[in-house]
Design an enzyme around this catalytic site. Structure first.
Site, PDB file in Angstrom:
ATOM      1  N   GLY A  12       0.813  -1.208   0.000  1.00  0.00           N
ATOM      2  CA  GLY A  12       0.000   0.000   0.000  1.00  0.00           C
ATOM      3  C   GLY A  12       0.843   1.253   0.000  1.00  0.00           C
ATOM      4  O   GLY A  12       2.082   1.209  -0.025  1.00  0.00           O
ATOM      5  N   TYR A  23      -2.949 -18.063  -4.012  1.00  0.00           N
ATOM      6  CA  TYR A  23      -3.709 -16.907  -3.546  1.00  0.00           C
ATOM      7  C   TYR A  23      -5.130 -17.312  -3.198  1.00  0.00           C
ATOM      8  O   TYR A  23      -5.641 -17.026  -2.106  1.00  0.00           O
ATOM      9  CB  TYR A  23      -3.704 -15.807  -4.612  1.00  0.00           C
ATOM     10  CG  TYR A  23      -4.725 -14.729  -4.373  1.00  0.00           C
ATOM     11  CD1 TYR A  23      -4.678 -13.944  -3.227  1.00  0.00           C
ATOM     12  CD2 TYR A  23      -5.757 -14.489  -5.291  1.00  0.00           C
ATOM     13  CE1 TYR A  23      -5.630 -12.952  -2.997  1.00  0.00           C
ATOM     14  CE2 TYR A  23      -6.694 -13.505  -5.074  1.00  0.00           C
ATOM     15  CZ  TYR A  23      -6.633 -12.743  -3.931  1.00  0.00           C
ATOM     16  OH  TYR A  23      -7.576 -11.764  -3.698  1.00  0.00           O
ATOM     17  N   THR A  53     -12.530 -13.307  -2.281  1.00  0.00           N
ATOM     18  CA  THR A  53     -12.288 -13.231  -3.721  1.00  0.00           C
ATOM     19  C   THR A  53     -12.982 -14.354  -4.474  1.00  0.00           C
ATOM     20  O   THR A  53     -13.173 -15.454  -3.934  1.00  0.00           O
ATOM     21  CB  THR A  53     -10.774 -13.314  -4.011  1.00  0.00           C
ATOM     22  OG1 THR A  53     -10.541 -13.399  -5.422  1.00  0.00           O
ATOM     23  CG2 THR A  53     -10.156 -14.550  -3.372  1.00  0.00           C
ATOM     24  N   PHE A  71     -15.287  -9.977  -7.660  1.00  0.00           N
ATOM     25  CA  PHE A  71     -14.864 -10.371  -8.993  1.00  0.00           C
ATOM     26  C   PHE A  71     -13.828  -9.327  -9.453  1.00  0.00           C
ATOM     27  O   PHE A  71     -12.903  -9.030  -8.708  1.00  0.00           O
ATOM     28  CB  PHE A  71     -16.080 -10.575  -9.882  1.00  0.00           C
ATOM     29  CG  PHE A  71     -16.732 -11.913  -9.609  1.00  0.00           C
ATOM     30  CD1 PHE A  71     -16.705 -12.921 -10.545  1.00  0.00           C
ATOM     31  CD2 PHE A  71     -17.306 -12.192  -8.366  1.00  0.00           C
ATOM     32  CE1 PHE A  71     -17.249 -14.174 -10.273  1.00  0.00           C
ATOM     33  CE2 PHE A  71     -17.839 -13.429  -8.069  1.00  0.00           C
ATOM     34  CZ  PHE A  71     -17.824 -14.431  -9.031  1.00  0.00           C
ATOM     35  N   ALA A 108      -3.982  -8.335   2.726  1.00  0.00           N
ATOM     36  CA  ALA A 108      -3.573  -9.587   2.096  1.00  0.00           C
ATOM     37  C   ALA A 108      -2.737  -9.292   0.864  1.00  0.00           C
ATOM     38  O   ALA A 108      -2.922  -8.266   0.199  1.00  0.00           O
ATOM     39  CB  ALA A 108      -4.796 -10.406   1.692  1.00  0.00           C
TER      40      ALA A 108
END
Length: 326
Positions: A39, A140, A116, A168, A74
């Site tokens: 980030g 992942y 996800t 999505f 994450a």
């Protein structure tokens, strides 16, 4: 929603930062916890308290003054996860285990988790419902599914009120917050890099799929619509329940449709280069978001691809301009 105090892990990232901004705009108090490994400090919205630290150490800062946690901390690059699976298991799974333990210790019993669509793998049914088999095709997706299961068990055994929101393809921008990954792997920002002259062409991986134009079809959702779903999820949390909701528009756009939309929105040529299919790329990934509509009352307000691309383009131009003058 009454005014509350929230901890946003990963709030210096793309989605976490936009959700934090929406919480602040709704009048809530927000603390962002982020280690800045992926980030950016400038992505933390003005008005939020910022703690630079790992989610593994959340117990140092989490106390009973928080009403809920929204968990975005994450790693999320599919290709990197294949090369470095242990990195993803240690951060995504172990970090989430530590967060759940810290929440239990502090008496914070409400959680919204950034999950996800990668948990589904190659779909047997399209649009994909939450009841679809979960067979992730990469580390992942494996890591995110593991956290979903940890949360479900925490809800069952310790009464946690939780929601996992399975995204999505997220795109677009919200004010000064937009998508920028390093390296970038998402289609819309990559095509915009071509329009900006930062990339010569866009690779189209496979043009012989069983889709209308032969290219892969994906479900794109505006990041601001996604953020609004998180606020609605906070209101829908029920003690002892782990609610799972897909978030998508429920319709798909092909790679070629995205490229053509970028051409129209930007007015720039975008050369394409044919490339072989990538292993494991499903032909179509489109969400059934009926659960989110029924349980959250959520309907995307910005479903048009041109609007999503236009917001992403404005952010990309502003960010490129700032880099040029830096």
């Amino acid at each position: 929603m009454s005014k509350a105090k929230y901890l946003v892990t990963g709030g210096a990232g793309y989605v976490g930062g936009v959700v934090a901004a929406h919480l602040l705009e709704a009048g809530h108090a927000v603390t962002v916890l982020d280690d800045l490994s992926t980030g950016f400090a400038e992505s933390v919205p003005a008005g939020a308290e910022f703690i630079e630290g790992r989610v593994h150490d959340a117990a140092r800062w989490l106390d009973g003054s928080y009403d809920a946690v929204l968990h975005f901390a994450a790693f999320s690059q599919v290709g990197e996860s294949v090369q470095q699976p242990q990195k993803y298991y240690e951060n995504n799974i172990a970090g989430s285990e530590a967060l759940l333990a810290a929440m239990r210790e502090a008496g914070v019993r409400r959680l919204v988790f950034s999950s996800t669509a990668a948990v589904y793998g190659e779909p047997a049914v399209v649009p994909i419902p939450e009841s679809a088999p979960t067979e992730p095709g990469n580390p992942y997706g494996v890591s995110k599914l593991a956290v979903d299961r940890l949360i479900a068990e925490e809800s069952r055994t310790h009464g946690l009120a939780a929601a996992s929101l399975r995204y999505f393809n997220v795109a677009g921008a919200h004010g000064e917050q937009g998508e920028r990954h390093d390296p970038e792997s998402h289609l819309i920002p990559l095509v915009l890099q071509v329009a900006l002259g930062r990339r010569e062409s866009i690779a189209v991986y496979g043009d012989d799929y069983p889709t209308p134009d032969g290219t892969c079809v994906r479900d794109y959702i505006h990041v601001a619509d996604l953020a609004e779903a998180h606020l609605l999820a906070l209101d829908a949390l029920t003690p002892g329940e782990h609610l799972v909701c897909n978030l998508g528009n429920g319709n798909g756009f092909s790679v070629r449709e995205v490229v053509e939309t970028v051409r129209k929105v930007t007015g720039h040529p975008v050369p394409e280069v044919a490339a072989p299919r990538r292993p494991g790329d499903p032909a179509v990934l489109v969400a059934s978001a009926e659960t989110a509509r029924e349980r959250l009352g959520w309907v995307p307000a910005r479903p048009e691809l041109a609007d999503i691309v236009a917001d992403a383009w404005e952010f990309a131009r502003r960010h490129a301009g700032r880099e040029a003058t830096a």
